[in-house]
Design an enzyme around this catalytic site. Structure first.
Site, PDB file in Angstrom:
ATOM      1  N   ARG A   1       0.315 -10.441  -1.282  1.00  0.00           N
ATOM      2  CA  ARG A   1       0.113  -9.852  -2.605  1.00  0.00           C
ATOM      3  C   ARG A   1      -0.687 -10.778  -3.536  1.00  0.00           C
ATOM      4  O   ARG A   1      -0.522 -10.741  -4.746  1.00  0.00           O
ATOM      5  CB  ARG A   1       1.451  -9.497  -3.269  1.00  0.00           C
ATOM      6  CG  ARG A   1       2.183  -8.401  -2.511  1.00  0.00           C
ATOM      7  CD  ARG A   1       3.252  -7.728  -3.356  1.00  0.00           C
ATOM      8  NE  ARG A   1       3.939  -6.722  -2.554  1.00  0.00           N
ATOM      9  CZ  ARG A   1       5.238  -6.472  -2.617  1.00  0.00           C
ATOM     10  NH1 ARG A   1       6.000  -7.117  -3.464  1.00  0.00           N
ATOM     11  NH2 ARG A   1       5.774  -5.546  -1.866  1.00  0.00           N
TER      12      ARG A   1
ATOM     13  N   ARG B   1      -0.771  -7.856  -9.557  1.00  0.00           N
ATOM     14  CA  ARG B   1      -0.397  -7.782 -10.971  1.00  0.00           C
ATOM     15  C   ARG B   1      -0.289  -9.104 -11.710  1.00  0.00           C
ATOM     16  O   ARG B   1      -0.378  -9.130 -12.930  1.00  0.00           O
ATOM     17  CB  ARG B   1       0.941  -7.039 -11.102  1.00  0.00           C
ATOM     18  CG  ARG B   1       0.831  -5.569 -10.815  1.00  0.00           C
ATOM     19  CD  ARG B   1       2.190  -4.907 -10.778  1.00  0.00           C
ATOM     20  NE  ARG B   1       2.949  -5.283  -9.596  1.00  0.00           N
ATOM     21  CZ  ARG B   1       4.168  -4.852  -9.328  1.00  0.00           C
ATOM     22  NH1 ARG B   1       4.780  -4.039 -10.173  1.00  0.00           N
ATOM     23  NH2 ARG B   1       4.787  -5.222  -8.227  1.00  0.00           N
TER      24      ARG B   1
ATOM     25  N   ARG C   1      -6.895  -2.391 -13.682  1.00  0.00           N
ATOM     26  CA  ARG C   1      -5.913  -1.306 -13.577  1.00  0.00           C
ATOM     27  C   ARG C   1      -6.003  -0.347 -14.771  1.00  0.00           C
ATOM     28  O   ARG C   1      -5.719   0.835 -14.646  1.00  0.00           O
ATOM     29  CB  ARG C   1      -4.507  -1.927 -13.491  1.00  0.00           C
ATOM     30  CG  ARG C   1      -3.415  -0.945 -13.168  1.00  0.00           C
ATOM     31  CD  ARG C   1      -2.104  -1.636 -12.941  1.00  0.00           C
ATOM     32  NE  ARG C   1      -1.656  -2.355 -14.123  1.00  0.00           N
ATOM     33  CZ  ARG C   1      -0.536  -3.085 -14.176  1.00  0.00           C
ATOM     34  NH1 ARG C   1       0.216  -3.213 -13.098  1.00  0.00           N
ATOM     35  NH2 ARG C   1      -0.169  -3.686 -15.275  1.00  0.00           N
TER      36      ARG C   1
ATOM     37  N   ASP D   1      -2.344  -0.191   1.156  1.00  0.00           N
ATOM     38  CA  ASP D   1      -0.901  -0.001   1.201  1.00  0.00           C
ATOM     39  C   ASP D   1      -0.526   0.444   2.606  1.00  0.00           C
ATOM     40  O   ASP D   1      -1.344   1.051   3.295  1.00  0.00           O
ATOM     41  CB  ASP D   1      -0.448   1.055   0.179  1.00  0.00           C
ATOM     42  CG  ASP D   1       1.060   1.018  -0.021  1.00  0.00           C
ATOM     43  OD1 ASP D   1       1.782   1.654   0.783  1.00  0.00           O
ATOM     44  OD2 ASP D   1       1.523   0.346  -0.953  1.00  0.00           O
TER      45      ASP D   1
ATOM     46  N   TYR E   1       9.885   5.537   4.980  1.00  0.00           N
ATOM     47  CA  TYR E   1       9.236   6.186   3.826  1.00  0.00           C
ATOM     48  C   TYR E   1       9.104   7.686   4.049  1.00  0.00           C
ATOM     49  O   TYR E   1       9.401   8.490   3.168  1.00  0.00           O
ATOM     50  CB  TYR E   1       7.843   5.595   3.584  1.00  0.00           C
ATOM     51  CG  TYR E   1       7.836   4.363   2.721  1.00  0.00           C
ATOM     52  CD1 TYR E   1       8.255   4.416   1.390  1.00  0.00           C
ATOM     53  CD2 TYR E   1       7.397   3.137   3.213  1.00  0.00           C
ATOM     54  CE1 TYR E   1       8.244   3.286   0.583  1.00  0.00           C
ATOM     55  CE2 TYR E   1       7.386   2.009   2.419  1.00  0.00           C
ATOM     56  CZ  TYR E   1       7.817   2.080   1.107  1.00  0.00           C
ATOM     57  OH  TYR E   1       7.813   0.962   0.318  1.00  0.00           O
TER      58      TYR E   1
END
Length: 351
Positions: free
Chosen positions: A28, A32, A41, A78, A155
């Site tokens: 990651r 963010r 974003r 993802d 998922y």
């Protein structure tokens, strides 16, 4: 060193060559905690836009490369990205993760899944990976990644993230035939997708079985491990020279089993001491990890001490320095910079 000396450091270490310092990247690392990402974003509020519009995904993937020069640059994507190509409609909600609109609960749904054609359903992947390779040249290694069958099935069956995994465990323990059919279909699709990423330029591929740590060891042996193997065997059959990494979150109880998956490198999380992990996995298995991402909230001295500790315990062969999981969103950027600077100043003999 021969021919491989002009190859990037991480690729050489992943193949088992002796190198003068452990290569370093961060899971990651694009995301963010970086102001550049948060700014982007605002312009592209949807995660799918950011990961599926090639020029945006390329820019995001390269933000940490431009800022910190890590030894690995990973495709910004993802694990659920391939699901629409199988006929599973999904979206990724900001801060909440994937949402599957019609969760898979029946054999009929499993049988209706499409054959997966990565080139047709994910044309942006080729553009992104080719551009990343071009951009970093031999200065860094381009990593691809895919989700593992159990985690993708979790998922697809739960419909979203879960704390209890009760829907998929209900299926696993009461209608296992449906789940095995789904897992096998996913394994074939994921192997196909991993091979496609390699063909498009990925030099190392990481398989994320993020949720397999939610299984007891005996259930891991039934529902996770055989399908990790199915993926890795198919990839190795056509791309034997591409190093493959396996990740399971909360993996202390299944670490040895991860070593039996067919992966070349086991990602170790911080629930295991790195010296113990090396002993448990055996001398031949390469490792990646395993600083607690929370360490990056500590002082510079603390961060440095923990890097030295991990590298010393990992020894001077077959180690890729990384966090035990993804960098946390509120991590100070200057601490990430310090982590990379410190790691890149290491000389193995000196630690």
């Amino acid at each position: 060193m021969g021919i491989s000396s002009n190859q990037p450091l991480l690729l050489r270490a992943a193949r088992g060559e002796v190198v003068d310092r452990p290569p370093v990247w961060m899971m990651r690392q694009a995301g963010r905690y970086m102001k550049a990402y948060r700014d982007l974003r605002e312009k592209y509020p949807s995660f799918r836009e950011r990961s599926e519009i090639p020029e945006v995904a390329i820019e995001v993937s390269l933000q940490p490369w431009k800022a910190f020069q890590p030894d690995g640059v990973i495709l910004f994507s993802d694990i659920v990205t391939p699901l629409p190509g199988l006929g599973i409609d999904m979206d990724i909600a900001e801060g909440k993760g994937p949402i599957i609109h019609s969760p898979i609960r029946t054999l009929e749904q499993v049988n209706n899944l499409h054959d997966f054609d990565p080139e047709a359903s994910l044309p942006f992947i080729k553009t992104i990976l080719q551009s990343l390779r071009q951009e970093v040249g031999n200065q860094s290694t381009v990593l691809g990644f895919v989700g593992a069958p159990w985690t993708l099935a979790a998922y697809a069956v739960e419909g979203k993230g879960s704390k209890t995994y009760s829907v998929i465990k209900n299926m696993a323990f009461s209608e296992p035939a449906i789940l095995h059919q789904l897992l096998s279909k996913f394994a074939d699709a994921i192997a196909n997708y991993a091979r496609y990423q390699i063909d498009c330029g990925a030099q190392v591929v990481q398989l994320f079985d993020s949720w397999a740590g939610q299984l007891s060891p005996q259930d891991y042996d039934t529902f996770a491990l055989p399908y990790q193997r199915q993926v890795f065997e198919q990839v190795k059959a056509t791309h034997p020279d591409t190093p493959l990494i396996v990740l399971v979150s909360g993996s202390a109880g299944v670490l040895e089993r991860m070593g039996q998956s067919g992966a070349d490198i086991v990602q170790v999380d911080w629930s295991v001491d790195m010296a113990d992990a090396r002993q448990r996995l055996g001398k031949q298995m390469k490792v990646q990890g395993n600083l607690d991402p929370g360490v990056l909230f500590g002082s510079k001295e603390f961060i440095r001490d923990r890097i030295y500790d991990t590298v010393k315990k990992a020894g001077n062969w077959g180690h890729i320095l990384n966090l035990g999981h993804g960098v946390l969103p509120t991590t100070p950027e200057e601490n990430v910079a310090f982590f990379f600077e410190t790691a890149k100043e290491l000389k193995l003999a000196a630690v």
